[in-house]
Design an enzyme around this catalytic site. Structure first.
Site, PDB file in Angstrom:
ATOM      1  N   ARG A 230      12.001 -34.290 -99.851  1.00 38.78           N
ATOM      2  CA  ARG A 230      13.242 -33.800 -99.643  1.00 38.78           C
ATOM      3  C   ARG A 230      13.327 -32.383-100.265  1.00 38.78           C
ATOM      4  NH1 ARG A 230      13.893 -36.622 -96.044  1.00 38.78           N
ATOM      5  NH2 ARG A 230      15.580 -38.003 -95.556  1.00 38.78           N
ATOM      6  N   HIS A 278      11.734 -29.105 -91.197  1.00 42.11           N
ATOM      7  CA  HIS A 278      12.018 -30.712 -91.680  1.00 42.11           C
ATOM      8  C   HIS A 278      11.523 -31.416 -90.314  1.00 42.11           C
ATOM      9  CE1 HIS A 278      14.616 -33.645 -93.982  1.00 42.11           C
ATOM     10  NE2 HIS A 278      13.611 -34.398 -93.084  1.00 42.11           N
TER      11      HIS A 278
HETATM   12  P1  NDP Z   1       9.063 -45.427-100.149  1.00 45.49           P
HETATM   13  O1  NDP Z   1      10.222 -45.811-100.669  1.00 45.49           O
HETATM   14  O2  NDP Z   1       8.238 -46.217 -99.450  1.00 45.49           O
HETATM   15  O3  NDP Z   1       8.108 -44.634-101.342  1.00 45.49           O
HETATM   16  C1  NDP Z   1       8.620 -43.752-102.206  1.00 45.49           C
HETATM   17  C2  NDP Z   1       7.641 -43.609-103.416  1.00 45.49           C
HETATM   18  O4  NDP Z   1       8.194 -42.715-104.069  1.00 45.49           O
HETATM   19  C3  NDP Z   1       7.216 -44.989-104.113  1.00 45.49           C
HETATM   20  O5  NDP Z   1       5.858 -44.961-104.334  1.00 45.49           O
HETATM   21  C4  NDP Z   1       8.214 -44.692-105.570  1.00 45.49           C
HETATM   22  O6  NDP Z   1       7.721 -45.544-106.409  1.00 45.49           O
HETATM   23  C5  NDP Z   1       8.047 -43.256-105.555  1.00 45.49           C
HETATM   24  N1  NDP Z   1       9.170 -42.912-106.778  1.00 45.49           N
HETATM   25  C6  NDP Z   1      10.371 -43.020-106.395  1.00 45.49           C
HETATM   26  N2  NDP Z   1      10.952 -42.523-107.510  1.00 45.49           N
HETATM   27  C7  NDP Z   1      10.192 -42.122-108.313  1.00 45.49           C
HETATM   28  C8  NDP Z   1      10.235 -41.677-109.632  1.00 45.49           C
HETATM   29  N3  NDP Z   1      11.264 -41.223-110.389  1.00 45.49           N
HETATM   30  N4  NDP Z   1       8.970 -41.363-110.247  1.00 45.49           N
HETATM   31  C9  NDP Z   1       7.882 -41.601-109.627  1.00 45.49           C
HETATM   32  N5  NDP Z   1       7.837 -42.226-108.263  1.00 45.49           N
HETATM   33  C10 NDP Z   1       8.781 -42.403-107.941  1.00 45.49           C
HETATM   34  O7  NDP Z   1       9.469 -43.868 -99.283  1.00 45.49           O
HETATM   35  P2  NDP Z   1       8.568 -43.443 -97.996  1.00 45.49           P
HETATM   36  O8  NDP Z   1       7.157 -43.277 -98.421  1.00 45.49           O
HETATM   37  O9  NDP Z   1       8.911 -44.239 -96.713  1.00 45.49           O
HETATM   38  O10 NDP Z   1       9.340 -41.983 -97.944  1.00 45.49           O
HETATM   39  C11 NDP Z   1       9.190 -40.885 -98.958  1.00 45.49           C
HETATM   40  C12 NDP Z   1      10.196 -39.897 -98.624  1.00 45.49           C
HETATM   41  O11 NDP Z   1       9.683 -39.143 -97.666  1.00 45.49           O
HETATM   42  C13 NDP Z   1      11.479 -40.300 -98.119  1.00 45.49           C
HETATM   43  O12 NDP Z   1      12.453 -40.859 -99.045  1.00 45.49           O
HETATM   44  C14 NDP Z   1      11.891 -39.152 -97.411  1.00 45.49           C
HETATM   45  O13 NDP Z   1      12.916 -38.270 -98.344  1.00 45.49           O
HETATM   46  C15 NDP Z   1      10.934 -38.202 -96.991  1.00 45.49           C
HETATM   47  N6  NDP Z   1      10.409 -38.400 -95.731  1.00 45.49           N
HETATM   48  C16 NDP Z   1      10.855 -37.070 -94.955  1.00 45.49           C
HETATM   49  C17 NDP Z   1      10.190 -36.758 -93.933  1.00 45.49           C
HETATM   50  C18 NDP Z   1      10.254 -35.542 -93.072  1.00 45.49           C
HETATM   51  O14 NDP Z   1      10.173 -35.216 -91.938  1.00 45.49           O
HETATM   52  N7  NDP Z   1       9.992 -34.532 -93.851  1.00 45.49           N
HETATM   53  C19 NDP Z   1      10.343 -37.937 -92.804  1.00 45.49           C
HETATM   54  C20 NDP Z   1      10.434 -39.302 -93.633  1.00 45.49           C
HETATM   55  C21 NDP Z   1      10.492 -39.433 -94.720  1.00 45.49           C
HETATM   56  P3  NDP Z   1       7.265 -47.270-106.424  1.00 45.49           P
HETATM   57  O15 NDP Z   1       6.228 -47.304-105.660  1.00 45.49           O
HETATM   58  O16 NDP Z   1       7.139 -47.555-107.782  1.00 45.49           O
HETATM   59  O17 NDP Z   1       8.618 -47.570-106.012  1.00 45.49           O
HETATM   60  C1  OXD Z   2      13.500 -39.226 -92.821  1.00 48.87           C
HETATM   61  C2  OXD Z   2      13.538 -37.542 -92.229  1.00 48.87           C
HETATM   62  O1  OXD Z   2      13.923 -39.299 -94.021  1.00 48.87           O
HETATM   63  O2  OXD Z   2      13.257 -37.295 -91.166  1.00 48.87           O
HETATM   64  O3  OXD Z   2      13.172 -39.780 -91.957  1.00 48.87           O
HETATM   65  O4  OXD Z   2      13.648 -36.659 -93.061  1.00 48.87           O
END
Ligand code: NDP
Ligand code: OXD
Length: 315
Positions: A230, A278
């Site tokens: 993000r 994005h």
């Molecule tokens: P998940 O919830 O599956 O994974 C998030 C990961 O981040 C987990 O490993 C989590 O740790 C870790 N995390 C969260 N907070 C912290 C912290 N404070 N310190 C360290 N690690 C942390 O999410 P996804 O993998 O499905 O997606 C991740 C992000 O990708 C979404 O939230 C979104 O913002 C972004 N995204 C962007 C897109 C784009 O087109 N650019 C498309 C889709 C998503 P833990 O495993 O311990 O919970």
């Molecule tokens: C999502 C994105 O969060 O597209 O899926 O950013």
């Protein structure tokens, strides 16, 4: 029982796909809400602020995005279960994006593009993939898939998450106390974190300075940042300052503090920045339709909902 589509973009596309799968469904598209008491499920992406809070019988919100930071920012969001979008199509696209940009920077494409523009035929030293240390920030659905896409190339993979994880072929660590060591052993940092109060503005100049600058991969000119999480994770001005100072060699950015990226931003024209709009992993409308109906039916049958957001964590 009705499904409301409350999305700032592609609402008609989602409606078309949902109608094709379930022509009998009472389907509404905001702002044409109709009798608000009928609606039990909302499919949402940047809904009109406050709208979901006006639906008295709402039981479920299905997020079109995998990230739910924008939805959670709305203080009037009803306290009903919120599920985020998790889908093989989206996951595959993100794995492609991360693999593409890791390879791009490992193979020094930024400099080859500059050399091409100057019509200069020149070899640059390139380390083997096994010498390049790729650090994944975030080891959730997308971080793990990115690791899976990178593994066959032989990169030295490490990953950082909030809680301990075990991922094949990835040296995993977790929590703030592990961050310094993780960054110090990372040449290419790929970020797939959610935006939460804890992660906001993490990608700042201080963090860039903690990335690896020497060692076995000194063949790479400097550390690289890839952010597809993000925009709120990063401080755009710090990224530019770090690039200008040579603390950061290059960056691939799919997300920005302000989107669309303003025309005045120097990120657009910086020679060592790859900007994408994005679109690292867009949600596919047909997949969204299947997912929303699946979750709605699970709710109606009283079954457990998959991919529930933990509001206290913010993701
Ligand atoms: P998940 O919830 O599956 O994974 C998030 C990961 O981040 C987990 O490993 C989590 O740790 C870790 N995390 C969260 N907070 C912290 C912290 N404070 N310190 C360290 N690690 C942390 O999410 P996804 O993998 O499905 O997606 C991740 C992000 O990708 C979404 O939230 C979104 O913002 C972004 N995204 C962007 C897109 C784009 O087109 N650019 C498309 C889709 C998503 P833990 O495993 O311990 O919970
Ligand atoms: C999502 C994105 O969060 O597209 O899926 O950013």
């Amino acid at each position: 029982m009705a499904l409301l589509i409350a999305c700032s973009s592609r609402a008609e596309q989602f409606a078309h796909e949902i109608h094709a799968l379930d022509p009998g469904l009472d389907l509404r598209v905001a702002p044409d809400v109709g009798r608000s008491e009928d609606i039990d499920t909302a499919l949402a992406w940047q809904p009109p602020p406050g709208l979901l809070g006006t639906l008295p019988r709402l039981k479920l919100i299905v997020s079109v995005g995998a990230g739910v930071d924008a939805l959670l920012q709305d203080a009037t969001l009803p306290e009903v279960p919120l599920v985020r979008f998790v889908d093989p199509d989206l996951t595959g696209r993100m794995a492609e994006y991360i693999a593409l940009h890791v390879l791009y920077h490992h193979r020094r494409m930024t400099e080859f593009r500059e050399l091409q523009a100057a019509k200069v035929w020149k070899y640059l030293p390139e380390p083997a993939a096994r010498e390049v240390r790729v650090g994944l920030m975030g080891l959730g659905v997308l971080g793990k898939a990115a690791a899976g896409a990178l593994r066959p190339f032989g990169y030295r993979l490490s990953g950082w998450s909030r809680t301990p994880k075990a991922v094949a072929g990835v040296a995993c660590c977790s929590g703030p106390s592990a961050l310094d060591a993780f960054l110090a052993a990372t040449d290419i940092l790929a970020v797939l974190l959610p935006l939460t109060p804890e992660t906001r503005a993490m990608l700042n100049r201080g963090l860039v300075r903690r990335l690896a600058r020497s060692g076995r991969s000194a063949l790479l000119p400097g550390p690289v940042l890839i952010n597809a999480g993000r925009g709120g994770l990063q401080v755009d001005a710090d990224i530019l300052a770090a690039l200008d100072a040579g603390e950061l060699h290059a960056a691939s950015l799919d997300v920005f503090q302000t989107e669309p990226l303003p025309a005045a931003s120097r990120l657009w024209t910086h020679p060592r920045v790859v900007v994408t709009p994005h679109n690292a992993a867009e949600s596919n409308p047909a997949a969204i339709a299947r997912y929303a109906l699946h979750q709605m039916r699970a709710l109606q049958r009283g079954e457990a909902l998959a991919n529930l957001v933990d509001r206290s964590r913010g993701y």
